[in-house]
Design a protein around this motif. Structure first.
Motif, PDB file in Angstrom:
ATOM      1  N   SER A  36       0.841  -1.195   0.000  1.00  0.00           N
ATOM      2  CA  SER A  36       0.000   0.000   0.000  1.00  0.00           C
ATOM      3  C   SER A  36       0.880   1.250   0.000  1.00  0.00           C
ATOM      4  O   SER A  36       2.095   1.179   0.152  1.00  0.00           O
ATOM      5  CB  SER A  36      -0.938  -0.003   1.205  1.00  0.00           C
ATOM      6  N   SER A  37       0.256   2.384  -0.151  1.00  0.00           N
ATOM      7  CA  SER A  37       1.006   3.632  -0.195  1.00  0.00           C
ATOM      8  C   SER A  37       1.636   3.941   1.155  1.00  0.00           C
ATOM      9  O   SER A  37       1.196   3.457   2.198  1.00  0.00           O
ATOM     10  CB  SER A  37       0.100   4.785  -0.634  1.00  0.00           C
ATOM     11  N   PHE A  38       2.659   4.714   1.115  1.00  0.00           N
ATOM     12  CA  PHE A  38       3.400   5.210   2.261  1.00  0.00           C
ATOM     13  C   PHE A  38       4.075   4.112   3.078  1.00  0.00           C
ATOM     14  O   PHE A  38       4.144   4.158   4.299  1.00  0.00           O
ATOM     15  CB  PHE A  38       2.542   6.112   3.150  1.00  0.00           C
ATOM     16  N   ILE A  39       4.574   3.092   2.383  1.00  0.00           N
ATOM     17  CA  ILE A  39       5.425   2.061   2.970  1.00  0.00           C
ATOM     18  C   ILE A  39       6.809   2.233   2.343  1.00  0.00           C
ATOM     19  O   ILE A  39       6.944   2.231   1.120  1.00  0.00           O
ATOM     20  CB  ILE A  39       4.892   0.640   2.680  1.00  0.00           C
ATOM     21  N   TRP A  40       7.823   2.415   3.187  1.00  0.00           N
ATOM     22  CA  TRP A  40       9.199   2.532   2.681  1.00  0.00           C
ATOM     23  C   TRP A  40       9.655   1.151   2.257  1.00  0.00           C
ATOM     24  O   TRP A  40       9.449   0.162   2.947  1.00  0.00           O
ATOM     25  CB  TRP A  40      10.112   3.078   3.777  1.00  0.00           C
ATOM     26  N   ARG A  41      10.261   1.049   1.083  1.00  0.00           N
ATOM     27  CA  ARG A  41      10.700  -0.236   0.575  1.00  0.00           C
ATOM     28  C   ARG A  41      12.095  -0.131  -0.002  1.00  0.00           C
ATOM     29  O   ARG A  41      12.461   0.866  -0.617  1.00  0.00           O
ATOM     30  CB  ARG A  41       9.734  -0.757  -0.472  1.00  0.00           C
ATOM     31  N   GLU A  42      12.859  -1.180   0.236  1.00  0.00           N
ATOM     32  CA  GLU A  42      14.211  -1.285  -0.321  1.00  0.00           C
ATOM     33  C   GLU A  42      14.419  -2.719  -0.780  1.00  0.00           C
ATOM     34  O   GLU A  42      13.925  -3.654  -0.155  1.00  0.00           O
ATOM     35  CB  GLU A  42      15.266  -0.942   0.725  1.00  0.00           C
ATOM     36  N   MET A  43      15.167  -2.885  -1.862  1.00  0.00           N
ATOM     37  CA  MET A  43      15.512  -4.203  -2.359  1.00  0.00           C
ATOM     38  C   MET A  43      16.977  -4.470  -2.017  1.00  0.00           C
ATOM     39  O   MET A  43      17.832  -3.619  -2.253  1.00  0.00           O
ATOM     40  CB  MET A  43      15.314  -4.295  -3.876  1.00  0.00           C
ATOM     41  N   HIS A  44      17.245  -5.659  -1.438  1.00  0.00           N
ATOM     42  CA  HIS A  44      18.594  -6.028  -1.026  1.00  0.00           C
ATOM     43  C   HIS A  44      18.908  -7.449  -1.490  1.00  0.00           C
ATOM     44  O   HIS A  44      18.005  -8.241  -1.766  1.00  0.00           O
ATOM     45  CB  HIS A  44      18.720  -5.987   0.503  1.00  0.00           C
ATOM     46  N   ASN A  45      20.194  -7.764  -1.538  1.00  0.00           N
ATOM     47  CA  ASN A  45      20.675  -9.121  -1.838  1.00  0.00           C
ATOM     48  C   ASN A  45      20.082  -9.688  -3.122  1.00  0.00           C
ATOM     49  O   ASN A  45      19.597 -10.816  -3.147  1.00  0.00           O
ATOM     50  CB  ASN A  45      20.414 -10.057  -0.657  1.00  0.00           C
ATOM     51  N   LEU A  46      20.140  -8.890  -4.179  1.00  0.00           N
ATOM     52  CA  LEU A  46      19.643  -9.340  -5.474  1.00  0.00           C
ATOM     53  C   LEU A  46      20.589 -10.395  -6.039  1.00  0.00           C
ATOM     54  O   LEU A  46      21.812 -10.223  -6.015  1.00  0.00           O
ATOM     55  CB  LEU A  46      19.556  -8.175  -6.450  1.00  0.00           C
ATOM     56  N   SER A  47      20.034 -11.488  -6.540  1.00  0.00           N
ATOM     57  CA  SER A  47      20.848 -12.499  -7.208  1.00  0.00           C
ATOM     58  C   SER A  47      21.330 -11.935  -8.543  1.00  0.00           C
ATOM     59  O   SER A  47      20.781 -10.958  -9.059  1.00  0.00           O
ATOM     60  CB  SER A  47      20.048 -13.783  -7.421  1.00  0.00           C
ATOM     61  N   ASP A  48      22.359 -12.552  -9.099  1.00  0.00           N
ATOM     62  CA  ASP A  48      22.927 -12.072 -10.363  1.00  0.00           C
ATOM     63  C   ASP A  48      21.915 -12.074 -11.508  1.00  0.00           C
ATOM     64  O   ASP A  48      21.999 -11.262 -12.420  1.00  0.00           O
ATOM     65  CB  ASP A  48      24.136 -12.914 -10.764  1.00  0.00           C
TER      66      ASP A  48
END
Length: 81
Positions: A36-48
């Motif tokens: 939903s809106s106003f949730i901080w999100r970050e992507m980490h540990n992406l595979s190759d």
């Protein structure tokens, strides 16, 4: 709102809301996470081989996004007053 899917590979999705903090591991292209809106999100540990698909409920507008975590915290505090 957004749905986030790992189309290929895998990654960790870190979510921070007003009263919650969660880390979700995504690796199955048949599953997605609705955010939903106003949730901080970050992507980490992406595979190759990671490919992330984001489906949004509205067309992209740069001004709709907060890019700095400190600014997010300011907005979050203002919303609780």
């Amino acid at each position: 709102q957004q749905v986030i899917i790992a189309v290929s590979g895998s990654f960790e999705l870190h979510l921070l809301g007003r009263n919650s903090k969660e880390i979700i591991y995504l690796s199955d292209p048949s599953e997605g996470i609705l955010i939903s809106s106003f949730i901080w999100r970050e992507m980490h540990n992406l595979s190759d081989d990671c490919v992330i698909l984001v489906l949004a409920s509205e067309p992209y507008t740069e001004s709709d996004y907060i890019r700095e975590f400190s600014e997010y915290l300011e907005h979050l505090e203002a919303r609780t007053c």
